[in-house]
Design a protein around this motif. Sequence first.
Motif, mmCIF file in Angstrom:
data_model
loop_
_atom_site.group_PDB
_atom_site.id
_atom_site.type_symbol
_atom_site.label_atom_id
_atom_site.label_comp_id
_atom_site.label_asym_id
_atom_site.label_seq_id
_atom_site.Cartn_x
_atom_site.Cartn_y
_atom_site.Cartn_z
ATOM 1 N N HIS A 70 0.855 -1.180 0.000
ATOM 2 C CA HIS A 70 0.000 0.000 0.000
ATOM 3 C C HIS A 70 0.894 1.234 0.000
ATOM 4 O O HIS A 70 1.778 1.363 0.849
ATOM 5 C CB HIS A 70 -0.895 0.000 1.241
ATOM 6 N N LEU A 71 0.656 2.116 -0.936
ATOM 7 C CA LEU A 71 1.489 3.314 -1.035
ATOM 8 C C LEU A 71 1.210 4.267 0.120
ATOM 9 O O LEU A 71 0.062 4.632 0.379
ATOM 10 C CB LEU A 71 1.201 4.042 -2.354
ATOM 11 N N VAL A 72 2.258 4.663 0.803
ATOM 12 C CA VAL A 72 2.144 5.688 1.840
ATOM 13 C C VAL A 72 2.613 7.029 1.269
ATOM 14 O O VAL A 72 1.940 8.040 1.400
ATOM 15 C CB VAL A 72 2.963 5.302 3.096
ATOM 16 N N GLU A 73 3.750 7.013 0.580
ATOM 17 C CA GLU A 73 4.223 8.240 -0.079
ATOM 18 C C GLU A 73 5.246 7.889 -1.145
ATOM 19 O O GLU A 73 6.082 6.999 -0.947
ATOM 20 C CB GLU A 73 4.853 9.198 0.938
ATOM 21 N N MET A 74 5.178 8.610 -2.254
ATOM 22 C CA MET A 74 6.182 8.473 -3.314
ATOM 23 C C MET A 74 7.107 9.681 -3.267
ATOM 24 O O MET A 74 6.659 10.809 -3.106
ATOM 25 C CB MET A 74 5.501 8.386 -4.678
ATOM 26 N N ARG A 75 8.405 9.404 -3.407
ATOM 27 C CA ARG A 75 9.382 10.491 -3.458
ATOM 28 C C ARG A 75 10.264 10.348 -4.687
ATOM 29 O O ARG A 75 10.513 9.233 -5.144
ATOM 30 C CB ARG A 75 10.243 10.507 -2.187
ATOM 31 N N VAL A 76 10.739 11.479 -5.183
ATOM 32 C CA VAL A 76 11.540 11.549 -6.409
ATOM 33 C C VAL A 76 12.930 12.031 -6.023
ATOM 34 O O VAL A 76 13.059 12.887 -5.150
ATOM 35 C CB VAL A 76 10.898 12.564 -7.384
#
Lengths: 119, 119
Positions: A70-76
């Motif tokens: 489950h995605l909590v946060e995406m970072r680049v």
Amino acid sequence: MAFDPATLTFDADGLLPAIAQDAESGEVLMLAWMNAEAVARTLSSGRVTYWSRSRQSFWIKGETSGHVQHLVEMRVDCDRDCLLVLVRQEGPACHTGRRSCFYTAIRDGDEVEIMAPEA
Amino acid sequence: MAFDPATLTFDADGLLPAIAQDAESGEVLMLAWMNAEAVARTLSSGRVTYWSRSRQSFWIKGETSGHVQHLVEMRVDCDRDCLLVLVRQEGPACHTGRRSCFYTAIRDGDEVEIMAPEA
């Protein structure tokens, strides 16, 4: 600024590496690959979706195994050519049944298994 | 079993991705690339050494910036095509002066800077 997956930098195959990290424990679970559409699907569905290079198809993590991310946060990252996805991982992340794919350590020149498959 | 970098799986350019993680805090700092010789040099020197794809040369992290990565432990993933290096990071890991390269989060469809450069 609105995020557009097309602004990421992909390799010659249209992919970039995505690191999955347990959002709670900080454990690095695995690395897999995404194309722009996998990035978009991950964000819209909240379920981490990779591109399988071996099967050449989308890979919704856990779709067959049940070991969903489950995605909590995406970072680049600064170069926009790598992603860090913070996840809530159901069950083991590794296909071997271990929590993390990084279960082999190099210690004193030897390979040492530091993690057993979950029961 | 003795570890031999040649037994890793490299891509067509002879490289594999290496994730650098702060050994103490668990923070994921950056991702860069290694060839077999960079893996060997990292293990023998204890200083994390990448292969710079842009400069096509070895890149001893911190050699010019002073922001050295001291190797704490190297780990190999199940497919043997990715490394996790646990490090003790001196100063910021990112060339922008931030602790980590992953300072941009995607929140509600927008890019949000979540980390400032260190003083």
